[in-house]
Design a protein around this motif. Structure first.
Motif, PDB file in Angstrom:
ATOM      1  N   GLU A  39       0.792  -1.297   0.081  1.00 17.97           N
ATOM      2  CA  GLU A  39      -0.194  -0.178   0.105  1.00 17.97           C
ATOM      3  C   GLU A  39       0.955   1.155   0.063  1.00 17.97           C
ATOM      4  N   THR A  83      -8.856   2.560  -4.171  1.00 12.82           N
ATOM      5  CA  THR A  83      -8.554   2.190  -5.494  1.00 12.82           C
ATOM      6  C   THR A  83      -7.785   1.039  -5.607  1.00 12.82           C
ATOM      7  N   LEU A  97       1.720   3.292 -14.083  1.00 17.45           N
ATOM      8  CA  LEU A  97       2.705   4.472 -14.169  1.00 17.45           C
ATOM      9  C   LEU A  97       3.999   4.034 -14.866  1.00 17.45           C
ATOM     10  N   GLU A 140      -4.867   0.213  -6.624  1.00 21.09           N
ATOM     11  CA  GLU A 140      -3.499   0.590  -5.902  1.00 21.09           C
ATOM     12  C   GLU A 140      -3.620   0.751  -4.346  1.00 21.09           C
ATOM     13  N   ALA A 159       2.685   1.881  -3.316  1.00 20.37           N
ATOM     14  CA  ALA A 159       1.537   2.351  -4.294  1.00 20.37           C
ATOM     15  C   ALA A 159       1.625   3.895  -4.141  1.00 20.37           C
ATOM     16  N   ARG A 160       1.300   4.402  -2.838  1.00 21.63           N
ATOM     17  CA  ARG A 160       1.469   5.828  -2.620  1.00 21.63           C
ATOM     18  C   ARG A 160       2.863   6.407  -3.039  1.00 21.63           C
ATOM     19  N   GLU A 164      -4.995   3.113  -2.665  1.00 19.85           N
ATOM     20  CA  GLU A 164      -5.084   4.594  -2.196  1.00 19.85           C
ATOM     21  C   GLU A 164      -6.665   4.791  -1.716  1.00 19.85           C
ATOM     22  N   HIS A 216     -10.168   1.876 -15.659  1.00 18.40           N
ATOM     23  CA  HIS A 216      -9.185   1.508 -14.735  1.00 18.40           C
ATOM     24  C   HIS A 216      -9.659   1.477 -13.096  1.00 18.40           C
ATOM     25  N   SER A 246       3.476  -4.246 -10.222  1.00 19.03           N
ATOM     26  CA  SER A 246       2.287  -3.946  -9.821  1.00 19.03           C
ATOM     27  C   SER A 246       2.017  -2.356 -10.120  1.00 19.03           C
ATOM     28  N   HIS A 247       2.897  -1.860 -10.892  1.00 17.51           N
ATOM     29  CA  HIS A 247       2.616  -0.305 -11.254  1.00 17.51           C
ATOM     30  C   HIS A 247       3.088   0.021 -12.678  1.00 17.51           C
ATOM     31  N   ALA A 252       3.139   6.679  -7.122  1.00 16.31           N
ATOM     32  CA  ALA A 252       2.257   7.968  -7.500  1.00 16.31           C
ATOM     33  C   ALA A 252       2.951   9.276  -7.411  1.00 16.31           C
TER      34      ALA A 252
END
Length: 624
Positions: A224, A379, A257, A381, A227-228, A383, A331, A253-254, A231
């Motif tokens: 978690e 989300t 981005l 991700e 992911a932040r 978030e 998405h 997993s990204h 971003a």
């Protein structure tokens, strides 16, 4: 999936205490790794319970520093993963410079810089690519870490010989200077590196970057928090910017981005996000009989949805089927082309993040828009975001109902901004210009407001960095001076004690009416007292360190070789002998020579002591 172990309340309480008392937020770290490191420190102080260690920290504040050094492992080195650095220098740095005018600077950020080895590696790579003058004119490097002690070491930029083993000799000679027993990085290049404390979890990212280096840091965070952070990295990079990760870090997993540019070297590019109108598109062609009228209806539905929609948007026809979803909605809610035409009631979208079926029926019946404010949603991700859900009827020419549009307007930032502004308004009673300036300062510390922060002026950043370096150097110099004073006092005390002992021993040897000579293992002279000088006419400074057997004096030293060897080889504790000799005046005398082993209390042989006494003649002229 297997259930995750429940968090230990006592350990979570300890983490909250660290966050509250010292400002370090470790709640986003992987629990297994974090608990293992805290337990290591607890074993050092002899504790085995989280609550007991909590109490220990409150009573012993100096323990915080030791704990943070244990948790924040500053493992780094120059040119770690050499092949990746070579690829960056040979391929990707030249690409970053292509088409870049001399007036456009190159902005670089090394996140999690630890003691600075990786940061200065990057400086050397860029200086080699651009030249030293080009680096000074065009490059700005920001280096951050959460550990103030590591930042202080990075600013000092002094490294031991062993730490520079991976630096090629030509680069070491070009970019480092000798400083006592270590090497210090060039000061003219170091001034272009701005070091500062930065928490990747809580603080806002540095923006408008061309290269972001964050190697072997993300692995310490859970999914978690990763992911932040990713971003924020996405926001921080320019469209053509590059992200350089460590060997152990992947981006599976990204993928939304970042995309691999050089997977082996862990170099990634930023994935562009097009505007809303360009992303809005149909997911499937029209179905059923009457294709032409149906296609015209779909076009009108699309136009009406574009006019009414904001952010993520879906469109439902009068039969309750999904007919349109833009790219943000696909998405956000994991919608695919197979979902087009399905009844909304069969999709998770109908009840997550909010129950929609009854609202769609209400809007269809009343033909009036409906707003559902402040809907919380997590989300994919991980978030947590807040939406205002707009459910609006789609009317053709303001009369015929075509369907219903559901738009999810992201108000997360505005909600948190409103909260911050309300808090600021309670504390500030100044003019509008002062409030605006204060809000800009608050925005730099709040992760949700960072998209509106403007770049700090380069000159202010340089001054701030220089002041921080000077303050750190002054503190370090003061600490070093205090340590040196303490060492000097100790050395002075020990010297005085040694002088006293030497004076005492010298007085003893001087007072003896016997000649005393001390020899080491190699039969070299270590002590030669005043009586020995009087007997043989040589001063101590003339014979010290010389072999006794090589001296040309009135004493027949060859006859002493046997007794000396017997003592050195452990065959005898003491040997005595009377020899004929000539004293320093050339007078014939008889000398009693006693050779004794010189050993420590542990019977470790140190050498041989020779004691020489002139035999007095009796009244008859015979030697006594």
């Amino acid at each position: 999936m297997p259930q995750q172990a429940q968090p230990d309340p006592a350990f979570e309480s300890l983490l909250e205490f660290l966050k509250r008392s010292r400002g370090f937020d470790f709640t986003g770290y992987k629990r297994s790794t974090l608990m293992r490191r805290v337990e290591k420190r607890m074993q050092t102080v002899g504790l085995d319970q989280w609550d007991a260690y909590h109490d220990y920290l409150e009573v012993h504040p100096e323990e915080f520093g030791e704990l943070f050094n244990t948790i924040l492992i500053n493992v780094t080195s120059f040119f770690r993963d050499r092949d990746a650095w070579d690829t960056l220098a040979r391929v990707h740095v030249p690409r970053l410079m292509e088409g870049r005018g001399p007036e456009r600077p190159l902005r670089v950020w090394t996140a999690g810089c630890a003691s600075g080895a990786e940061t200065y590696t990057l400086v050397m790579v860029l200086a080699e690519a651009l030249g030293v003058d080009g680096f000074r004119d065009r490059v700005k490097v920001y280096a951050t870490d959460v550990d103030e002690e590591a930042l202080a070491q990075a600013r000092y930029a002094t490294y031991a010989e062993k730490e520079l083993e991976e630096v090629p000799r030509e680069l070491r000679d070009r970019y480092f200077e000798r400083n006592g027993h270590g090497w210090v990085f060039r000061n003219d290049l170091r001034r272009h590196v701005i070091f500062g404390r930065h928490d990747l979890v809580q603080d806002a990212p540095i923006s408008h970057l061309d290269l972001l280096v964050c190697r072997n840091t993300l692995m310490y965070f859970n999914a978690e928090v990763q992911a932040r952070i990713m971003a924020r990295f996405h926001f921080a990079l320019n469209p053509e910017g590059l992200l350089f990760l460590g060997k152990a870090e992947m981006m599976r997993s990204h993928a939304a981005l970042f995309t691999p540019v050089d997977l082996k070297a862990r170099i990634y590019g930023k994935v562009a996000r097009p505007g809303l109108r360009e992303r809005l598109m149909m997911l499937a062609p029209p179905r059923g009989d009457g294709a032409a009228p149906r296609a015209g209806l779909q076009v009108r539905l699309r136009d009406a949805a574009l006019n009414a929609g904001h952010a993520a948007q879906v469109v439902v026809d009068l039969q309750g089927a999904l007919v349109l979803a833009n790219e943000p909605a696909r998405h956000l809610f994991a919608l695919g082309s197979a979902d087009v035409g399905r009844p909304v009631q069969d999709l998770k979208l109908s009840y997550r993040p909010v129950e929609l079926r009854s609202r769609i029926e209400q809007v269809t019946a009343e033909r009036r828009p409906l707003v559902l404010p402040n809907v919380e949603f997590s989300t994919p991700e991980g978030e947590q975001r807040t939406f205002d859900v707009h459910v609006a009827p789609l009317l053709e020419d303001g009369q015929a109902l075509l369907g219903v549009s559901v738009a999810f307007v992201d108000v997360t930032r505005s909600q948190r901004l409103q909260s911050e502004l309300e808090q600021a308004n309670q504390d500030l009673e100044t003019a509008y210009e002062e409030l605006q300036s204060t809000n800009e300062e608050l925005e730099t510390t709040n992760e949700e407001l960072q998209s509106t922060v403007e770049e700090l002026e380069t000159t202010n950043e340089e001054l701030q960095s220089t002041n921080e370096e000077l303050e750190t150097m002054n503190e370090e110099l003061q600490s070093t001076n205090e340590e040196l004073e303490s060492i000097n006092d100790e050395l002075r005390r020990r010297t005085d004690e040694l002088n006293d002992v030497n004076a005492y021993m010298s007085s003893i040897l001087t007072s003896l009416r016997l000649g005393v000579v001390v020899l080491d293992h190699d039969v070299r002279i270590r002590v030669w007292n005043r009586k020995a000088e009087d007997l043989w006419g040589l001063r101590e400074n003339e014979v010290h360190g010389q072999g006794l057997l090589n001296l040309d004096i009135g004493l027949p030293v060859e006859r002493l070789k046997g007794p000396i060897r017997a003592c050195l080889e452990g065959r005898s504790e003491q040997e005595e002998q009377v020899v004929d000799a000539l004293n320093r005046r050339g007078r014939a005398i008889q000398v009693e020579v006693s050779a004794s082993r010189l050993a420590t209390p542990g019977d470790l042989l140190q050498g041989v002591i020779l004691v020489m006494a002139e035999k007095k003649a009796d009244n008859s002229g015979q030697a006594a």
